[in-house]
Scaffold this motif. Structure first.
Motif, mmCIF file in Angstrom:
data_model
loop_
_atom_site.group_PDB
_atom_site.id
_atom_site.type_symbol
_atom_site.label_atom_id
_atom_site.label_comp_id
_atom_site.label_asym_id
_atom_site.label_seq_id
_atom_site.Cartn_x
_atom_site.Cartn_y
_atom_site.Cartn_z
ATOM 1 N N LYS A 22 53.780 12.680 12.630
ATOM 2 C CA LYS A 22 54.567 12.290 11.459
ATOM 3 C C LYS A 22 55.282 13.523 10.960
ATOM 4 O O LYS A 22 55.021 14.627 11.420
ATOM 5 N N ASN A 23 56.184 13.353 10.014
ATOM 6 C CA ASN A 23 56.816 14.488 9.359
ATOM 7 C C ASN A 23 55.753 15.178 8.507
ATOM 8 O O ASN A 23 55.039 14.531 7.749
ATOM 9 N N ILE A 24 55.645 16.498 8.630
ATOM 10 C CA ILE A 24 54.623 17.241 7.903
ATOM 11 C C ILE A 24 55.300 18.032 6.791
ATOM 12 O O ILE A 24 56.154 18.880 7.050
ATOM 13 N N CYS A 25 54.912 17.742 5.563
ATOM 14 C CA CYS A 25 55.445 18.458 4.408
ATOM 15 C C CYS A 25 54.704 19.780 4.245
ATOM 16 O O CYS A 25 53.547 19.909 4.648
ATOM 17 N N GLU A 26 55.386 20.752 3.634
ATOM 18 C CA GLU A 26 54.769 22.050 3.400
ATOM 19 C C GLU A 26 53.474 21.877 2.608
ATOM 20 O O GLU A 26 53.437 21.169 1.606
ATOM 21 N N GLY A 27 52.411 22.487 3.089
ATOM 22 C CA GLY A 27 51.116 22.430 2.426
ATOM 23 C C GLY A 27 50.286 21.191 2.744
ATOM 24 O O GLY A 27 49.154 21.063 2.292
ATOM 25 N N GLU A 28 50.833 20.271 3.530
ATOM 26 C CA GLU A 28 50.115 19.034 3.843
ATOM 27 C C GLU A 28 48.976 19.262 4.842
ATOM 28 O O GLU A 28 47.935 18.617 4.761
ATOM 29 N N ALA A 29 49.186 20.177 5.780
ATOM 30 C CA ALA A 29 48.139 20.486 6.764
ATOM 31 C C ALA A 29 47.176 21.483 6.127
ATOM 32 O O ALA A 29 47.454 22.664 6.044
ATOM 33 N N VAL A 30 46.046 20.968 5.657
ATOM 34 C CA VAL A 30 45.105 21.814 4.913
ATOM 35 C C VAL A 30 43.859 22.169 5.708
ATOM 36 O O VAL A 30 43.085 23.024 5.292
ATOM 37 N N LYS A 31 43.661 21.512 6.835
ATOM 38 C CA LYS A 31 42.502 21.788 7.680
ATOM 39 C C LYS A 31 42.981 21.918 9.120
ATOM 40 O O LYS A 31 43.940 21.281 9.527
ATOM 41 N N GLN A 32 42.274 22.751 9.878
ATOM 42 C CA GLN A 32 42.566 22.910 11.301
ATOM 43 C C GLN A 32 41.259 23.048 12.059
ATOM 44 O O GLN A 32 40.275 23.541 11.508
ATOM 45 N N PHE A 33 41.284 22.596 13.290
ATOM 46 C CA PHE A 33 40.191 22.966 14.181
ATOM 47 C C PHE A 33 40.759 23.252 15.550
ATOM 48 O O PHE A 33 41.787 22.717 15.942
ATOM 49 N N SER A 34 40.101 24.165 16.241
ATOM 50 C CA SER A 34 40.541 24.604 17.560
ATOM 51 C C SER A 34 39.679 23.988 18.641
ATOM 52 O O SER A 34 38.490 23.765 18.435
ATOM 53 N N VAL A 35 40.293 23.758 19.771
ATOM 54 C CA VAL A 35 39.587 23.283 20.953
ATOM 55 C C VAL A 35 39.678 24.387 21.988
ATOM 56 O O VAL A 35 40.760 24.923 22.242
ATOM 57 N N THR A 36 38.548 24.728 22.575
ATOM 58 C CA THR A 36 38.509 25.800 23.558
ATOM 59 C C THR A 36 38.155 25.259 24.937
ATOM 60 O O THR A 36 37.549 24.190 25.064
ATOM 61 N N ASN A 37 38.515 26.028 25.954
ATOM 62 C CA ASN A 37 38.130 25.657 27.316
ATOM 63 C C ASN A 37 36.762 26.264 27.634
ATOM 64 O O ASN A 37 36.144 26.910 26.781
ATOM 65 N N LYS A 38 36.315 26.090 28.850
ATOM 66 C CA LYS A 38 34.977 26.574 29.219
ATOM 67 C C LYS A 38 34.864 28.099 29.191
ATOM 68 O O LYS A 38 33.769 28.631 29.126
ATOM 69 N N ASN A 39 36.011 28.801 29.194
ATOM 70 C CA ASN A 39 36.004 30.263 29.101
ATOM 71 C C ASN A 39 36.036 30.755 27.662
ATOM 72 O O ASN A 39 36.021 31.953 27.418
ATOM 73 N N GLY A 40 36.121 29.826 26.716
ATOM 74 C CA GLY A 40 36.169 30.193 25.309
ATOM 75 C C GLY A 40 37.562 30.465 24.786
ATOM 76 O O GLY A 40 37.728 30.883 23.641
ATOM 77 N N ASP A 41 38.586 30.216 25.611
ATOM 78 C CA ASP A 41 39.971 30.422 25.188
ATOM 79 C C ASP A 41 40.456 29.199 24.406
ATOM 80 O O ASP A 41 40.233 28.061 24.829
ATOM 81 N N THR A 42 41.136 29.425 23.295
ATOM 82 C CA THR A 42 41.706 28.315 22.528
ATOM 83 C C THR A 42 42.844 27.702 23.322
ATOM 84 O O THR A 42 43.738 28.399 23.782
ATOM 85 N N VAL A 43 42.806 26.377 23.495
ATOM 86 C CA VAL A 43 43.852 25.687 24.248
ATOM 87 C C VAL A 43 44.712 24.806 23.355
ATOM 88 O O VAL A 43 45.854 24.514 23.684
#
Length: 72
Positions: A22-43
């Motif tokens: 969707k269209n994301i307004c400034e400040g709307e994304a207030v949480k994030q989470f990362s997904v990593t591969n088996k080597n621990g690198d963020t993908v």
């Protein structure tokens, strides 16, 4: 013209792609989470609203995941 969703936007300079749900307004994304591969690198990184709604997903190293979007 109105944007349609989902929409994929690539950034060749930093080798990322962002999938907008969707269209994301400034400040709307207030949480994030990362997904990593088996080597621990963020993908990928998922952006969430205050209510937990998925707003978009950022894919790192996008050239390997979406080769058709990048010139050879």
């Amino acid at each position: 013209m109105q944007d349609s969703y989902p929409r994929l936007e690539v950034d060749e300079e930093v080798d990322t792609a962002y999938l907008y749900f969707k269209n994301i307004c400034e400040g709307e994304a207030v949480k994030q989470f990362s997904v990593t591969n088996k080597n621990g690198d963020t993908v990928l990184v998922v952006d969430l609203s205050q209510r937990g709604e998925i707003l978009g997903i950022e894919f790192l190293n996008a050239r390997t995941r979406f080769p058709g979007y990048f010139p050879k």
